[in-house]
Design a protein around this motif. Structure first.
Motif, mmCIF file in Angstrom:
data_model
loop_
_atom_site.group_PDB
_atom_site.id
_atom_site.type_symbol
_atom_site.label_atom_id
_atom_site.label_comp_id
_atom_site.label_asym_id
_atom_site.label_seq_id
_atom_site.Cartn_x
_atom_site.Cartn_y
_atom_site.Cartn_z
ATOM 1 N N LEU A 1 0.840 -1.198 0.000
ATOM 2 C CA LEU A 1 0.000 0.000 0.000
ATOM 3 C C LEU A 1 0.872 1.244 0.000
ATOM 4 O O LEU A 1 1.875 1.308 0.702
ATOM 5 C CB LEU A 1 -0.899 0.008 1.246
ATOM 6 N N PHE B 1 -7.094 9.117 3.999
ATOM 7 C CA PHE B 1 -7.237 7.721 3.586
ATOM 8 C C PHE B 1 -8.026 6.978 4.661
ATOM 9 O O PHE B 1 -7.644 6.979 5.834
ATOM 10 C CB PHE B 1 -5.864 7.079 3.414
ATOM 11 N N LEU C 1 -9.345 3.470 6.128
ATOM 12 C CA LEU C 1 -9.119 2.026 6.135
ATOM 13 C C LEU C 1 -10.316 1.369 6.804
ATOM 14 O O LEU C 1 -10.554 1.555 8.002
ATOM 15 C CB LEU C 1 -7.831 1.693 6.889
ATOM 16 N N LYS D 1 -7.005 -4.126 10.828
ATOM 17 C CA LYS D 1 -6.802 -2.672 10.725
ATOM 18 C C LYS D 1 -5.841 -2.156 11.786
ATOM 19 O O LYS D 1 -4.854 -1.481 11.481
ATOM 20 C CB LYS D 1 -8.144 -1.931 10.852
ATOM 21 N N ARG E 1 -9.547 8.570 -0.486
ATOM 22 C CA ARG E 1 -9.428 7.184 -0.958
ATOM 23 C C ARG E 1 -9.902 6.229 0.120
ATOM 24 O O ARG E 1 -9.867 6.545 1.316
ATOM 25 C CB ARG E 1 -7.985 6.843 -1.339
ATOM 26 N N GLY F 1 -9.586 2.132 1.501
ATOM 27 C CA GLY F 1 -8.996 0.800 1.468
ATOM 28 C C GLY F 1 -9.864 -0.124 2.301
ATOM 29 O O GLY F 1 -10.318 0.262 3.378
ATOM 30 N N ILE G 1 -9.991 -3.865 4.105
ATOM 31 C CA ILE G 1 -9.198 -5.001 4.538
ATOM 32 C C ILE G 1 -10.133 -6.053 5.119
ATOM 33 O O ILE G 1 -11.085 -5.739 5.835
ATOM 34 C CB ILE G 1 -8.117 -4.565 5.563
ATOM 35 N N LEU H 1 -5.674 -6.926 1.998
ATOM 36 C CA LEU H 1 -6.172 -5.678 1.451
ATOM 37 C C LEU H 1 -6.865 -6.001 0.137
ATOM 38 O O LEU H 1 -6.217 -6.295 -0.865
ATOM 39 C CB LEU H 1 -5.010 -4.705 1.237
ATOM 40 N N VAL I 1 -8.313 -1.010 -2.965
ATOM 41 C CA VAL I 1 -7.848 0.350 -2.676
ATOM 42 C C VAL I 1 -8.230 1.198 -3.872
ATOM 43 O O VAL I 1 -7.862 0.873 -5.005
ATOM 44 C CB VAL I 1 -6.323 0.418 -2.459
ATOM 45 N N GLU I 2 -8.986 2.255 -3.638
ATOM 46 C CA GLU I 2 -9.466 3.041 -4.772
ATOM 47 C C GLU I 2 -9.882 4.432 -4.314
ATOM 48 O O GLU I 2 -10.238 4.631 -3.153
ATOM 49 C CB GLU I 2 -10.664 2.323 -5.407
ATOM 50 N N ARG J 1 -8.370 -3.244 -7.458
ATOM 51 C CA ARG J 1 -7.283 -3.262 -6.479
ATOM 52 C C ARG J 1 -6.117 -2.443 -6.986
ATOM 53 O O ARG J 1 -5.751 -2.502 -8.158
ATOM 54 C CB ARG J 1 -6.850 -4.701 -6.233
#
Length: 318
Positions: free
Chosen positions: A26, A34, A36, A44, A203, A205, A207, A212, A215-216, A317
């Motif tokens: 990542l 970001f 998560l 996490k 963004r 992510g 998990i 993971l 991610v976008e 991804r």
């Protein structure tokens, strides 16, 4: 965009044999927010703890603002502020004393003006002489944020920062987060309030089970994986859908008076135009319509439950 955190092939297996993380790769961009996301036990907090140097990875490497988190720990850690999930504070200290002490731990010279600004931004200035044990849970959460910001980090981790915080305090916190991002601080957050990630993050992510899976960019993710629905109230009820409409993703309500059309968000204009044309061809009129679209929460739930196979197939991804 330049990366401020680079994570390469990071894995973590505990002595019990539990594999908490599996080959995480990542890059977190400088100056972004970001988010998560993941269910409880997804990994996490383990990942955040490794980046912050609290937990040792079993494999892989992490750099924070160009410093290796193991080989150059002190320099890397000085770049990072961490707001942990647990409310662990120095109960018998005053707010001012604990924040000043946190700054000193990182070797920063005294800067009362900066600390005053932090406390004022967090609505803590009036409580600066109060002992932490006398504060509410929401105020204690703010103290944790003040401690994390005390040494002027360029990276801020927020692990469930608004857990147990009322609506008013939550809004104040997110206002502060936006201001920090505008000042150049990179924000990484975990949250169970997915609407916060939807509102705040640049963004996303996701998990799951230590992997993971996506991610976008938030907007791209919602376009790629989101669904839209168009609900039409018909002028006259239908007994059944005409056979000529069988190929469309249409559902007829039990009362026969409502049609629901589900389509990909990417195909919005083409999908609606095709539907209305086909309805007209079959002499079906409607008196009202409205549209709705998937929330980030729905996308998140679908990703986790499907183990993200569609996301990988579509190249989501990163």
């Amino acid at each position: 965009m330049q990366s401020i955190i680079s994570i390469r092939n990071v894995g973590k297996t505990y002595a019990s044999g539990h594999q908490a993380l599996k080959a995480i790769d990542l890059d977190i961009r400088r100056g972004e927010i970001f988010a998560l996301l993941g269910p409880n036990g997804a990994g996490k907090t383990t990942l955040i703890s490794i980046i912050c140097g609290i937990v040792n990875a079993s494999s892989g490497s992490v750099t924070a603002d160009g410093h290796d988190i193991v080989g150059d720990y002190r320099a890397a850690r000085a770049k990072i502020g961490l707001v942990p999930q647990e409310l662990s504070t120095d109960a018998f200290e005053t707010v001012w004393a604990t924040v000043r002490f946190s700054r000193g731990l990182f070797g920063k010279p005294p800067n009362p003006a900066y600390l005053e600004k932090v406390l004022r931004d967090l609505s803590l200035w009036e409580k600066k002489d109060s002992k932490i044990m006398a504060l509410s849970g929401g105020m204690k959460r703010r103290v944790l944020i003040a401690k994390a910001l005390s040494h002027e980090p360029s990276i801020l981790f927020l692990d469930e920062p608004t857990a147990g915080v009322d609506v008013e305090l939550r809004r104040d916190m997110w206002k502060m987060v936006r201001e920090l991002r505008e000042s150049g601080v990179t924000i990484i957050l975990t949250t169970h309030y997915i609407e916060e990630a939807e509102e705040m993050a640049d963004r996303i992510g996701v998990i799951s089970k230590g992997e993971l899976i996506v991610v976008e960019d938030k907007d791209v993710l919602m376009r790629k994986l989101g669904k839209k629905q168009l609900t039409l109230q018909l002028q006259e009820p239908l007994q059944r859908l005409p056979t000529g409409l069988a190929g469309l993703p249409l559902e007829l309500a039990d009362d026969g008076a409502t049609l629901v059309y589900t389509f990909d968000a990417q195909g919005e204009h083409t999908g609606i135009a095709t539907l209305l044309k086909r309805l007209n061809e079959h002499g079906i009129d409607f008196r009202d319509l409205h549209s709705s679209e998937s929330s980030l929460e729905e996308i998140f739930v679908n990703l986790v439950h499907s183990n993200a196979a569609p996301a990988r197939a579509n190249g989501v991804r990163a």
